[in-house]
Design an enzyme around this catalytic site. Sequence first.
Site, PDB file in Angstrom:
ATOM      1  N   ALA A 130       1.445   1.339  11.660  1.00 35.03           N
ATOM      2  CA  ALA A 130       1.363   0.877  10.304  1.00 35.03           C
ATOM      3  C   ALA A 130       0.396   0.596   9.507  1.00 35.03           C
ATOM      4  O   ALA A 130      -0.639   0.392  10.145  1.00 35.03           O
ATOM      5  CB  ALA A 130       2.319  -0.557  10.647  1.00 35.03           C
ATOM      6  N   PHE A 145      -4.366   3.240  14.918  1.00 31.26           N
ATOM      7  CA  PHE A 145      -4.667   4.276  13.770  1.00 31.26           C
ATOM      8  C   PHE A 145      -5.925   3.668  12.997  1.00 31.26           C
ATOM      9  O   PHE A 145      -5.893   2.503  12.997  1.00 31.26           O
ATOM     10  CB  PHE A 145      -3.488   4.674  13.062  1.00 31.26           C
ATOM     11  CG  PHE A 145      -2.656   5.608  13.333  1.00 31.26           C
ATOM     12  CD1 PHE A 145      -1.571   5.503  14.518  1.00 31.26           C
ATOM     13  CD2 PHE A 145      -2.451   6.776  12.822  1.00 31.26           C
ATOM     14  CE1 PHE A 145      -0.908   6.342  14.955  1.00 31.26           C
ATOM     15  CE2 PHE A 145      -1.672   7.804  13.137  1.00 31.26           C
ATOM     16  CZ  PHE A 145      -0.879   7.644  14.333  1.00 31.26           C
ATOM     17  N   ASP A 187      -3.973  -9.879  12.980  1.00 28.62           N
ATOM     18  CA  ASP A 187      -4.243  -8.574  13.385  1.00 28.62           C
ATOM     19  C   ASP A 187      -3.355  -8.105  14.792  1.00 28.62           C
ATOM     20  O   ASP A 187      -3.562  -8.647  15.776  1.00 28.62           O
ATOM     21  CB  ASP A 187      -5.790  -8.325  13.847  1.00 28.62           C
ATOM     22  CG  ASP A 187      -6.000  -7.024  13.861  1.00 28.62           C
ATOM     23  OD1 ASP A 187      -5.213  -6.111  14.640  1.00 28.62           O
ATOM     24  OD2 ASP A 187      -7.045  -6.443  13.650  1.00 28.62           O
ATOM     25  N   ILE A 188      -2.309  -7.477  14.365  1.00 26.39           N
ATOM     26  CA  ILE A 188      -1.151  -7.317  15.451  1.00 26.39           C
ATOM     27  C   ILE A 188      -1.717  -6.408  16.513  1.00 26.39           C
ATOM     28  O   ILE A 188      -1.449  -6.843  17.596  1.00 26.39           O
ATOM     29  CB  ILE A 188      -0.059  -6.439  14.668  1.00 26.39           C
ATOM     30  CG1 ILE A 188       0.383  -7.376  13.538  1.00 26.39           C
ATOM     31  CG2 ILE A 188       0.957  -6.247  15.640  1.00 26.39           C
ATOM     32  CD1 ILE A 188       1.358  -6.844  12.448  1.00 26.39           C
ATOM     33  N   LYS A 227       8.028 -17.214 -11.074  1.00 24.62           N
ATOM     34  CA  LYS A 227       7.453 -16.094 -11.558  1.00 24.62           C
ATOM     35  C   LYS A 227       6.096 -16.747 -12.333  1.00 24.62           C
ATOM     36  O   LYS A 227       6.276 -17.517 -13.328  1.00 24.62           O
ATOM     37  CB  LYS A 227       8.361 -15.371 -12.451  1.00 24.62           C
ATOM     38  CG  LYS A 227       7.773 -14.029 -13.034  1.00 24.62           C
ATOM     39  CD  LYS A 227       8.564 -13.289 -14.180  1.00 24.62           C
ATOM     40  CE  LYS A 227       7.631 -12.313 -14.964  1.00 24.62           C
ATOM     41  NZ  LYS A 227       8.412 -11.841 -16.060  1.00 24.62           N
ATOM     42  N   ASN A 229       1.031  -1.151  -0.033  1.00 20.45           N
ATOM     43  CA  ASN A 229       0.101  -0.010   0.045  1.00 20.45           C
ATOM     44  C   ASN A 229       0.893   1.069   0.020  1.00 20.45           C
ATOM     45  O   ASN A 229       2.254   1.067  -0.065  1.00 20.45           O
ATOM     46  CB  ASN A 229      -0.765  -0.030   1.011  1.00 20.45           C
ATOM     47  CG  ASN A 229      -0.238  -0.055   2.460  1.00 20.45           C
ATOM     48  OD1 ASN A 229       0.359   0.803   2.823  1.00 20.45           O
ATOM     49  ND2 ASN A 229      -0.275  -1.132   3.473  1.00 20.45           N
ATOM     50  N   GLY A 257       0.105   1.244  17.053  1.00 16.89           N
ATOM     51  CA  GLY A 257       0.004   0.703  15.647  1.00 16.89           C
ATOM     52  C   GLY A 257      -0.214   1.784  14.511  1.00 16.89           C
ATOM     53  O   GLY A 257      -1.274   1.899  14.322  1.00 16.89           O
TER      54      GLY A 257
HETATM   55  O1  PMT Z   1       2.866   5.915   6.546  1.00 16.26           O
HETATM   56  P1  PMT Z   1       2.487   7.363   6.020  1.00 16.26           P
HETATM   57  O2  PMT Z   1       2.649   7.521   4.571  1.00 16.26           O
HETATM   58  O3  PMT Z   1       2.971   8.392   6.931  1.00 16.26           O
HETATM   59  O4  PMT Z   1       0.824   7.283   6.214  1.00 16.26           O
HETATM   60  C1  PMT Z   1       0.500   7.248   7.758  1.00 16.26           C
HETATM   61  C2  PMT Z   1      -0.811   6.279   7.673  1.00 16.26           C
HETATM   62  C3  PMT Z   1      -2.074   6.943   6.661  1.00 16.26           C
HETATM   63  C4  PMT Z   1      -0.339   5.052   7.222  1.00 16.26           C
HETATM   64  C5  PMT Z   1      -1.265   6.249   9.260  1.00 16.26           C
HETATM   65  O5  PMT Z   1      -1.696   7.458   9.658  1.00 16.26           O
HETATM   66  C6  PMT Z   1      -2.363   5.192   9.351  1.00 16.26           C
HETATM   67  O6  PMT Z   1      -3.475   5.690   9.279  1.00 16.26           O
HETATM   68  N1  PMT Z   1      -2.064   4.090   9.853  1.00 16.26           N
HETATM   69  C7  PMT Z   1      -2.900   2.864  10.049  1.00 16.26           C
HETATM   70  C8  PMT Z   1      -3.552   2.207   8.614  1.00 16.26           C
HETATM   71  C9  PMT Z   1      -4.061   1.012   8.682  1.00 16.26           C
HETATM   72  O7  PMT Z   1      -3.765   0.203   8.235  1.00 16.26           O
HETATM   73  O8  PMT Z   1      -5.318   1.492   9.267  1.00 16.26           O
HETATM   74  P2  PMT Z   1      -6.707   0.297   9.511  1.00 16.26           P
HETATM   75  O9  PMT Z   1      -7.784   1.109   9.710  1.00 16.26           O
HETATM   76  O10 PMT Z   1      -6.742  -0.716   8.062  1.00 16.26           O
HETATM   77  O11 PMT Z   1      -6.097  -0.444  10.624  1.00 16.26           O
HETATM   78  C10 PMT Z   1      -6.320  -0.486  11.932  1.00 16.26           C
HETATM   79  C11 PMT Z   1      -5.545  -0.498  12.796  1.00 16.26           C
HETATM   80  O12 PMT Z   1      -5.281  -2.012  12.827  1.00 16.26           O
HETATM   81  C12 PMT Z   1      -3.993   0.334  12.682  1.00 16.26           C
HETATM   82  O13 PMT Z   1      -3.629   0.804  13.932  1.00 16.26           O
HETATM   83  C13 PMT Z   1      -3.037  -0.929  11.984  1.00 16.26           C
HETATM   84  O14 PMT Z   1      -1.765  -0.732  12.234  1.00 16.26           O
HETATM   85  C14 PMT Z   1      -3.745  -2.251  12.757  1.00 16.26           C
HETATM   86  N2  PMT Z   1      -3.787  -3.442  11.860  1.00 16.26           N
HETATM   87  C15 PMT Z   1      -4.317  -3.603  10.777  1.00 16.26           C
HETATM   88  C16 PMT Z   1      -4.244  -4.866  10.107  1.00 16.26           C
HETATM   89  C17 PMT Z   1      -3.557  -5.825  10.441  1.00 16.26           C
HETATM   90  N3  PMT Z   1      -3.355  -7.225  10.014  1.00 16.26           N
HETATM   91  N4  PMT Z   1      -2.785  -5.599  11.829  1.00 16.26           N
HETATM   92  C18 PMT Z   1      -2.934  -4.400  12.638  1.00 16.26           C
HETATM   93  O15 PMT Z   1      -2.274  -4.400  13.542  1.00 16.26           O
END
Ligand code: PMT
Length: 404
Positions: free
Chosen positions: A275, A323, A306-307, A289, A210, A273
């Site tokens: 990421a 986030f 889901d971390i 490939k 992404n 979190g």
């Molecule tokens: O990296 P940049 O370019 O600076 O951009 C910042 C950002 C937009 C990436 C950042 O601000 C942000 O929003 N990060 C979370 C992105 C995300 O994956 O959001 P989500 O709504 O899909 O996930 C919700 C939360 O679950 C997040 O804290 C994510 O880290 C966590 N997660 C999601 C899926 C997964 N398998 N494991 C997780 O821990």
Amino acid sequence: MNTLAQKKLLVGVTGGIAAYKSPDLVRRLRERGAEVRVVMTAAAREFITPLTLQAVSGQPVRTDLFDPAAEAAMGHIELARWADAIVVAPATADFIARLAHGRADDLLSTVCLATRTRLLVAPAMNQQMWAAAATQANVEVLRQRGVRVLGPDTGAQACGEVGPGRLPAPDELAAAIAAQFTAPRFAGVRVVVTAGPTREPVDPVRYITNRSSGKMGYAVAEAFAGAGAEVTLVSGPAQLPAPAGVALVKVETAEEMAAAVRAAIDGAQVFVGAAAVADYRPAEVAGQKIKKTAETMTLALTRTPDILASVAMRTPRPFVVGFAAETERIVENARTKLERKNLDMIAANDVSLPGLGFDSEENALRVIWKTGEANLPAARKHELARGLVELIGDRYFENRVENS
Ligand code: PMT
């Protein structure tokens, strides 16, 4: 009011219009109890006179590197040793560039190079000059070396433009300088932060990923380190240097990120979190490939761990901040994630807005917790991260008191 009693501060004034605020800054530092000496660059003297700064500091102002009389009293090396902190306010783009490149071509740059004390710079310049790639790279170099960057503020500028580049108000600047001498808020606290995208391989040459650059998560890690925390940053593939004082663990996939977080999380008191972890990965990774054959192809995907949710399920568990990257019903969706994943706090960003969110310099956050919420309006990610860390601190220390 944080005190600066018995602190020796060397204030460096460089040549920008914001130099008119320097006498007021000196006055406010002295009000807080600091002993202040001032060094001016030649360009600064085009804007204000040494006499003004001498009157407010109560000390002779130094301007020249090669001044036998001044060197006989307190030479530039003694001046560098004398200070408990050197504060350059305003710091022009030119001075920041000279500092980043280790120049010693006037008294102020020489003193900055000759010191082992803490160095603070308060940039002030036209907003385009601040945004310029060269200035940002120079500021990043200074941050990496442990220089504290205070500001700049955003707003109307002397040149008639609006944007980031204003010197903060002298009383705010004096408070920020005084805060450098108080015990950092997160001293002794272990924090784990995730940042960046993940890469989920399809075959040896392709992957699903992404647009995350990692900037937001790296800024959060840096802000925690600046607040005294012991920080581990688990990062997916991002083209960013490790923030100063942060232990960086690089990973590629969601599975690897989950494993790295598991390895780092024991004993951590806060988890953030940031990421953008892939929610799905290819169910099978082809050994060779994949060849182009049919007109269409279907890729079977499977869920990744889901971390964030798994950290929140631990006992004992850290204070968990997620986030939420949303494009619609931002607050509603973020609240659902807060509850579903059992988080203490969530920082929601609207990633549909141009210039904010993924792979941009700025972001804006709506921070939500069970009993309240706060808005952190659009700002550079470093500034925003400091605001977020403050909010986390308010809730984290409040919870700690309640649970003790
Ligand atoms: O990296 P940049 O370019 O600076 O951009 C910042 C950002 C937009 C990436 C950042 O601000 C942000 O929003 N990060 C979370 C992105 C995300 O994956 O959001 P989500 O709504 O899909 O996930 C919700 C939360 O679950 C997040 O804290 C994510 O880290 C966590 N997660 C999601 C899926 C997964 N398998 N494991 C997780 O821990």
